[in-house]
Design an enzyme around this catalytic site. Sequence first.
Site, short mmCIF file in Angstrom:
data_model
loop_
_atom_site.label_atom_id
_atom_site.label_comp_id
_atom_site.label_asym_id
_atom_site.label_seq_id
_atom_site.Cartn_x
_atom_site.Cartn_y
_atom_site.Cartn_z
N SER A 14 -19.81 -38.70 -12.16
CA SER A 14 -20.38 -38.67 -10.87
C SER A 14 -20.77 -40.29 -10.66
O SER A 14 -19.89 -41.02 -10.41
CB SER A 14 -21.65 -37.74 -10.74
OG SER A 14 -22.09 -37.62 -9.72
N HIS A 41 -17.54 -36.56 -8.20
CA HIS A 41 -18.26 -36.11 -6.92
C HIS A 41 -18.02 -37.11 -5.91
O HIS A 41 -18.40 -38.46 -6.18
CB HIS A 41 -19.68 -36.07 -7.23
CG HIS A 41 -20.16 -34.84 -8.22
ND1 HIS A 41 -21.03 -34.82 -8.80
CD2 HIS A 41 -19.49 -33.48 -8.53
CE1 HIS A 41 -21.14 -33.79 -9.79
NE2 HIS A 41 -20.19 -33.02 -9.62
N ASP A 134 -24.58 -31.53 -13.19
CA ASP A 134 -23.10 -30.69 -13.27
C ASP A 134 -22.58 -30.89 -14.55
O ASP A 134 -22.49 -31.86 -15.14
CB ASP A 134 -22.35 -31.28 -12.02
CG ASP A 134 -21.35 -30.32 -11.54
OD1 ASP A 134 -21.33 -28.99 -12.11
OD2 ASP A 134 -20.36 -30.79 -10.91
#
Lengths: 191, 274
Positions: A14, A41, A134
């Site tokens: 991310s 992401h 995540d």
Amino acid sequence: MSRRPIKAVAIGASAGAVQALQAILPRLPVGYPLPVVVVVHVPSDRSNVLLPLFQAKCRITVKEAEDKEPVVGGVIYFAPSDYHVLIEADGAFALSSDEAVNYSRPSIDVLFESAADAYGPGLVGVILTGANHDGAAGLKAIVDAGGMAIVENPVGAYASAMPEAAIEASSAATIMNLDAIASYLSSLGTA
Amino acid sequence: MSEKIEDLEIQLLLEALFQRYHYDFRHYARASIKRRLIQARDQLGFASISALQDRVLHDPAMLPRLLDYLTVQVSEMFRDPTYFRALREKVLPHLRTYPSLKVWIAGSSAGEELYSLAILFREEGLYDRTLFYATDINPEALRAAEAGAYPIDRIRKFTENHQKSGGRSSLSDYYTAAYGRAVFDKTLRDRVVFSDHSLVTDAVFAEMHLISCRNVMIYFDRALQDRAIGLFRDSLARKGFLGLGSKESLRFSAHATGFSDFVPEEKIYQRREL
Ligand SMILES: C[S@@+](CC[C@H](N)C(=O)[O-])C[C@H]1O[C@@H](n2cnc3c(N)ncnc32)[C@H](O)[C@@H]1O
């Protein structure tokens, strides 16, 4: 490290992803035998800016995962923006526009959990830098299915929250810096 | 080991749903069905998928709750604005030449895609000669589509998308806000038929000039995708148009030769005469 037959690599990243992936993906050698599936992401309303960047830098094919496309070795697949990527038991991609998971679509958990199902002990999951949680549940699913878990050392990471959450969820994870991750992944399948 | 039992339980539950209620999810992409069934099991408080199956077999009231998990209700008005812009600029000029039109929105969810098209057709002066069919297998979604009311906090995104799609009016011309909801003008559904129709088990029902079916096909396996695309081909008038979701294509389909690319980057196809 055990010598089980590895069939695929799944990577989640991310905040700080571009830099971290630049330390890893361009080092994968020509003739690399494994598929590498990457969830990053990215903002949902932008076309995937990572593709041209990594296509220019990598020595193996880089493309976006397509629905029902068979997953094959020697290719780096990126998740398309705004869709989850899953892997079916028959080894093909399935995209989905389900709700965001952990505020993210694509979500690392969604890829990792389905890949753990599809590849079992044959999967290596890698969690890199990121400022959310995540991937932690997904990495645990990989470990539970007998796969191998690798996490970027939070100490050197651009953002430490995601690696920390992954380590907390999977105590069996191996912690490495980016350079070690790159060498390890490069060596897979060439032994 | 436990994984394999779960897969068996899922297989049995899908079979039970089909035998008992004629909802056929047996050929949906299994990985996402599995994810959602596990979610349903956990959130509805069952210890196993089998326990959930037992309940849904004996209690029809459980069915709609399970359907909400099995049918993904994620949508947005003017979702992927470039798709609607391509319809406006490239497809509608062709449709304009017909005295009357039929448009099918398959898998229309709670109606966001339908209202987007209705507004688009009105802005382009085609609404009054068009009949719209909005179909889905989720009765709850069809009811919501018919009501045309959305939480007001979704309107900002809808408005932004509408502008990006080349909107010629202000979205606020089409709804009234009350009690936290935006209710779309009922004249937008004067010419709409809402109907339960499954792309898996049902047949052709009218001849269409445009079919828009976005983000439904990704939930099907290859064989089912082929069935649905065949159904679309058989439903289209000569040179009729088919629009799919941004990550869906006819590339892997058995019916690929039945269509030609019309706006490839927006997944808009045209029926080709063989
Ligand atoms: C992700 S939504 C897509 C909504 C909208 N078309 C869009 O792209 O924003 C998928 C919809 O397909 C519907 N669906 C699932 N299976 C179907 C089937 N066999 N026939 C018709 N619709 C189906 C679901 O109920 C759901 O409303």
